[in-house]
Design an enzyme around this catalytic site. Structure first.
Site, PDB file in Angstrom:
ATOM      1  N   LYS A  50      -6.095  -0.953  -2.559  1.00 34.05           N
ATOM      2  CA  LYS A  50      -6.319  -0.425  -1.213  1.00 34.05           C
ATOM      3  C   LYS A  50      -7.656   0.332  -1.166  1.00 34.05           C
ATOM      4  O   LYS A  50      -8.257   0.617  -2.221  1.00 34.05           O
ATOM      5  CB  LYS A  50      -5.128   0.467  -0.841  1.00 34.05           C
ATOM      6  CG  LYS A  50      -3.806  -0.330  -0.725  1.00 34.05           C
ATOM      7  CD  LYS A  50      -2.632   0.588  -0.405  1.00 34.05           C
ATOM      8  CE  LYS A  50      -1.340  -0.193  -0.213  1.00 34.05           C
ATOM      9  NZ  LYS A  50      -0.184   0.694   0.063  1.00 34.05           N
ATOM     10  N   TYR A  83       1.436  -6.023   7.806  1.00 32.20           N
ATOM     11  CA  TYR A  83       2.411  -4.927   7.895  1.00 32.20           C
ATOM     12  C   TYR A  83       3.303  -5.028   9.139  1.00 32.20           C
ATOM     13  O   TYR A  83       3.844  -4.018   9.596  1.00 32.20           O
ATOM     14  CB  TYR A  83       1.686  -3.579   7.867  1.00 32.20           C
ATOM     15  CG  TYR A  83       1.211  -3.179   6.475  1.00 32.20           C
ATOM     16  CD1 TYR A  83       2.104  -3.041   5.415  1.00 32.20           C
ATOM     17  CD2 TYR A  83      -0.133  -2.926   6.216  1.00 32.20           C
ATOM     18  CE1 TYR A  83       1.679  -2.666   4.137  1.00 32.20           C
ATOM     19  CE2 TYR A  83      -0.572  -2.552   4.942  1.00 32.20           C
ATOM     20  CZ  TYR A  83       0.345  -2.433   3.904  1.00 32.20           C
ATOM     21  OH  TYR A  83      -0.074  -2.056   2.646  1.00 32.20           O
ATOM     22  N   PHE A  90       4.372   6.053  10.598  1.00 29.76           N
ATOM     23  CA  PHE A  90       3.189   5.963   9.749  1.00 29.76           C
ATOM     24  C   PHE A  90       2.416   4.652   9.940  1.00 29.76           C
ATOM     25  O   PHE A  90       1.400   4.425   9.278  1.00 29.76           O
ATOM     26  CB  PHE A  90       3.566   6.140   8.268  1.00 29.76           C
ATOM     27  CG  PHE A  90       4.556   5.122   7.744  1.00 29.76           C
ATOM     28  CD1 PHE A  90       4.153   3.879   7.299  1.00 29.76           C
ATOM     29  CD2 PHE A  90       5.913   5.436   7.691  1.00 29.76           C
ATOM     30  CE1 PHE A  90       5.060   2.946   6.822  1.00 29.76           C
ATOM     31  CE2 PHE A  90       6.844   4.497   7.216  1.00 29.76           C
ATOM     32  CZ  PHE A  90       6.406   3.250   6.777  1.00 29.76           C
ATOM     33  N   ARG A 103       5.753  -4.948  -9.422  1.00 27.82           N
ATOM     34  CA  ARG A 103       6.296  -3.775  -8.717  1.00 27.82           C
ATOM     35  C   ARG A 103       6.579  -2.652  -9.729  1.00 27.82           C
ATOM     36  O   ARG A 103       6.372  -1.483  -9.442  1.00 27.82           O
ATOM     37  CB  ARG A 103       7.574  -4.132  -7.960  1.00 27.82           C
ATOM     38  CG  ARG A 103       7.379  -5.156  -6.856  1.00 27.82           C
ATOM     39  CD  ARG A 103       6.876  -4.599  -5.559  1.00 27.82           C
ATOM     40  NE  ARG A 103       7.847  -3.788  -4.867  1.00 27.82           N
ATOM     41  CZ  ARG A 103       7.650  -3.282  -3.643  1.00 27.82           C
ATOM     42  NH1 ARG A 103       6.512  -3.544  -2.993  1.00 27.82           N
ATOM     43  NH2 ARG A 103       8.553  -2.540  -3.076  1.00 27.82           N
ATOM     44  N   THR A 139       6.795   3.777  -4.262  1.00 23.32           N
ATOM     45  CA  THR A 139       5.898   3.927  -3.107  1.00 23.32           C
ATOM     46  C   THR A 139       5.308   5.333  -3.036  1.00 23.32           C
ATOM     47  O   THR A 139       4.115   5.502  -2.770  1.00 23.32           O
ATOM     48  CB  THR A 139       6.676   3.621  -1.809  1.00 23.32           C
ATOM     49  OG1 THR A 139       7.279   2.330  -1.943  1.00 23.32           O
ATOM     50  CG2 THR A 139       5.769   3.619  -0.596  1.00 23.32           C
ATOM     51  N   ARG A 152       0.679   3.965  -9.846  1.00 23.19           N
ATOM     52  CA  ARG A 152       0.772   5.097  -8.914  1.00 23.19           C
ATOM     53  C   ARG A 152       1.160   6.387  -9.637  1.00 23.19           C
ATOM     54  O   ARG A 152       0.679   7.476  -9.270  1.00 23.19           O
ATOM     55  CB  ARG A 152       1.789   4.782  -7.815  1.00 23.19           C
ATOM     56  CG  ARG A 152       1.286   3.733  -6.822  1.00 23.19           C
ATOM     57  CD  ARG A 152       2.393   3.288  -5.896  1.00 23.19           C
ATOM     58  NE  ARG A 152       1.949   2.341  -4.879  1.00 23.19           N
ATOM     59  CZ  ARG A 152       2.763   1.548  -4.201  1.00 23.19           C
ATOM     60  NH1 ARG A 152       4.083   1.575  -4.438  1.00 23.19           N
ATOM     61  NH2 ARG A 152       2.291   0.724  -3.284  1.00 23.19           N
ATOM     62  N   ASN A 193      -1.736   5.416  -1.769  1.00 21.77           N
ATOM     63  CA  ASN A 193      -1.091   5.020  -3.033  1.00 21.77           C
ATOM     64  C   ASN A 193      -1.757   3.844  -3.758  1.00 21.77           C
ATOM     65  O   ASN A 193      -1.129   3.130  -4.524  1.00 21.77           O
ATOM     66  CB  ASN A 193       0.421   4.820  -2.834  1.00 21.77           C
ATOM     67  CG  ASN A 193       0.755   3.740  -1.822  1.00 21.77           C
ATOM     68  OD1 ASN A 193      -0.145   3.082  -1.312  1.00 21.77           O
ATOM     69  ND2 ASN A 193       2.026   3.554  -1.552  1.00 21.77           N
ATOM     70  N   HIS A 229      -1.130  -2.314  -3.456  1.00 29.08           N
ATOM     71  CA  HIS A 229      -0.001  -3.002  -2.826  1.00 29.08           C
ATOM     72  C   HIS A 229       0.472  -4.125  -3.738  1.00 29.08           C
ATOM     73  O   HIS A 229      -0.335  -4.769  -4.393  1.00 29.08           O
ATOM     74  CB  HIS A 229      -0.440  -3.626  -1.488  1.00 29.08           C
ATOM     75  CG  HIS A 229       0.505  -4.697  -1.005  1.00 29.08           C
ATOM     76  ND1 HIS A 229       1.659  -4.409  -0.327  1.00 29.08           N
ATOM     77  CD2 HIS A 229       0.494  -6.051  -1.152  1.00 29.08           C
ATOM     78  CE1 HIS A 229       2.307  -5.539  -0.055  1.00 29.08           C
ATOM     79  NE2 HIS A 229       1.618  -6.553  -0.546  1.00 29.08           N
ATOM     80  N   GLU A 287       2.045 -13.858   1.590  1.00 27.50           N
ATOM     81  CA  GLU A 287       0.878 -12.968   1.595  1.00 27.50           C
ATOM     82  C   GLU A 287      -0.333 -13.630   0.933  1.00 27.50           C
ATOM     83  O   GLU A 287      -1.467 -13.438   1.383  1.00 27.50           O
ATOM     84  CB  GLU A 287       1.236 -11.637   0.923  1.00 27.50           C
ATOM     85  CG  GLU A 287       2.254 -10.847   1.753  1.00 27.50           C
ATOM     86  CD  GLU A 287       2.813  -9.611   1.048  1.00 27.50           C
ATOM     87  OE1 GLU A 287       2.350  -9.285  -0.068  1.00 27.50           O
ATOM     88  OE2 GLU A 287       3.723  -8.979   1.619  1.00 27.50           O
TER      89      GLU A 287
HETATM   90  P1  RTP Z   1       3.168  -1.741  -0.487  1.00 25.65           P
HETATM   91  O1  RTP Z   1       3.706  -2.689   0.569  1.00 25.65           O
HETATM   92  O2  RTP Z   1       1.863  -1.131  -0.125  1.00 25.65           O
HETATM   93  O3  RTP Z   1       3.222  -2.280  -1.889  1.00 25.65           O
HETATM   94  O4  RTP Z   1       4.149  -0.511  -0.471  1.00 25.65           O
HETATM   95  P2  RTP Z   1       5.705  -0.447  -0.624  1.00 25.65           P
HETATM   96  O5  RTP Z   1       6.336  -1.796  -0.526  1.00 25.65           O
HETATM   97  O6  RTP Z   1       5.915   0.353  -1.844  1.00 25.65           O
HETATM   98  O7  RTP Z   1       6.082   0.400   0.674  1.00 25.65           O
HETATM   99  P3  RTP Z   1       6.418   0.000   2.175  1.00 25.65           P
HETATM  100  O8  RTP Z   1       7.645   0.741   2.550  1.00 25.65           O
HETATM  101  O9  RTP Z   1       6.356  -1.474   2.408  1.00 25.65           O
HETATM  102  O10 RTP Z   1       5.203   0.698   2.943  1.00 25.65           O
HETATM  103  C1  RTP Z   1       3.954   0.093   2.957  1.00 25.65           C
HETATM  104  C2  RTP Z   1       2.902   1.150   2.817  1.00 25.65           C
HETATM  105  O11 RTP Z   1       2.947   2.030   3.941  1.00 25.65           O
HETATM  106  C3  RTP Z   1       2.569   3.333   3.555  1.00 25.65           C
HETATM  107  N1  RTP Z   1       3.666   4.255   3.824  1.00 25.65           N
HETATM  108  N2  RTP Z   1       3.485   5.457   4.295  1.00 25.65           N
HETATM  109  N3  RTP Z   1       6.181   7.786   4.960  1.00 25.65           N
HETATM  110  C4  RTP Z   1       4.918   7.377   4.893  1.00 25.65           C
HETATM  111  O12 RTP Z   1       3.991   8.063   5.187  1.00 25.65           O
HETATM  112  C5  RTP Z   1       4.695   6.010   4.408  1.00 25.65           C
HETATM  113  N4  RTP Z   1       5.618   5.177   4.028  1.00 25.65           N
HETATM  114  C6  RTP Z   1       4.967   4.044   3.650  1.00 25.65           C
HETATM  115  C7  RTP Z   1       2.261   3.293   2.070  1.00 25.65           C
HETATM  116  O13 RTP Z   1       0.860   3.050   1.897  1.00 25.65           O
HETATM  117  C8  RTP Z   1       3.066   2.087   1.618  1.00 25.65           C
HETATM  118  O14 RTP Z   1       2.559   1.562   0.414  1.00 25.65           O
END
Ligand code: RTP
Length: 155
Positions: free
Chosen positions: A16, A56, A64, A92, A98, A109, A119, A122, A133
Site C-alpha cells: 500500500k 473494495y 472507514f 495472509r 488487519t 504487519r 497497515n 494487502h 483481484e
Molecule cells: P486487506 O484487504 O487490505 O488485506 O485487509 P484485510 O482483509 O485484513 O481487512 P478488510 O477488513 O478487508 O479491510 C480492508 C482494509 O481496510 C482498512 N480498514 N480500516 N476500522 C478501520 O479503520 C479499518 N478497518 C479496515 C485496512 O487498511 C484494511 O486492510
C-alpha cells in the site's frame, strides 16, 4: 512431488502507499520470495479512484471506506501476483492480522506497522478473490508464466 499434485493458487498482494513511502517494498517482496512462492506479476502503479472502489466494493458503506479509498489512491502502490500451493492462506499468515497491534511479531504487519488504516500491505482472502483481484489489477499479458530453475527444491 506430493505438493505438485495439489492445486496451485494465485494471490494478489499489494504494498500500500505507506509501504512504498516508507521504503518497505524490498522487505515485503523478500518475505514472499524467501517463503518459496513464485512471483508472476509485479508493477508500481498509481491506482485510479474507480479501481480502488471496485477492489473494495464489499466495504462500501463502512465508516472507514472513504478514508480507505483516499489512502489507497494517495500515492503509488506495488501490485503483485504470487502463485503456489496454499499461497492465499499462507500469505495472509505472513501478513498478519488487519490491526497491526494485534498482528503477531514475525508477520509483516506485526513487525512493520501500527495503525489499521496504515497497515502497509494487502493480501487476497480466498483463492476465488485471488483470481478476481489478479484479473482486476493486471491486464492480459502483464502476468508472466515461468518455471523456476530450482523448482524441485520447493514444489
Ligand atoms: P486487506 O484487504 O487490505 O488485506 O485487509 P484485510 O482483509 O485484513 O481487512 P478488510 O477488513 O478487508 O479491510 C480492508 C482494509 O481496510 C482498512 N480498514 N480500516 N476500522 C478501520 O479503520 C479499518 N478497518 C479496515 C485496512 O487498511 C484494511 O486492510
Amino acid at each position: 512431488l506430493v505438493a505438485s499434485l495439489e492445486q496451485v493458487d494465485q494471490t494478489y498482494i499489494m504494498v500500500k502507499p505507506d509501504g512504498v513511502q516508507r521504503g518497505l517494498v524490498g522487505e515485503i517482496i523478500s518475505r514472499f520470495e524467501r517463503k518459496g512462492f513464485k512471483l508472476t506479476g509485479l508493477k508500481l502503479f498509481q491506482c485510479p479512484k474507480e479501481l480502488a472502489e471496485e477492489h473494495y466494493k464489499d466495504l462500501k458503506g463502512k465508516p472507514f471506506y472513504p478514508p480507505l479509498i483516499d489512502y489507497i489512491t494517495s500515492g503509488p502502490v506495488v501490485c503483485m501476483v504470487w502463485e503456489g500451493v496454499g499461497v492465499v492462506a499462507s500469505a495472509r499468515k505472513l501478513i498478519g492480522s488487519t490491526n497491526p497491534l494485534q498482528a503477531e511479531p514475525g508477520t509483516i504487519r506485526g513487525d512493520l506497522a501500527v495503525q489499521t488504516g496504515r497497515n502497509v500491505v494487502h493480501g487476497s482472502d480466498s483463492p476465488e478473490n485471488g483470481k478476481r483481484e489478479a484479473a482486476l489489477w493486471f491486464k492480459e499479458g502483464e502476468l508472466c508464466e515461468w518455471t523456476p530453475a530450482q523448482a524441485s527444491w520447493l514444489m
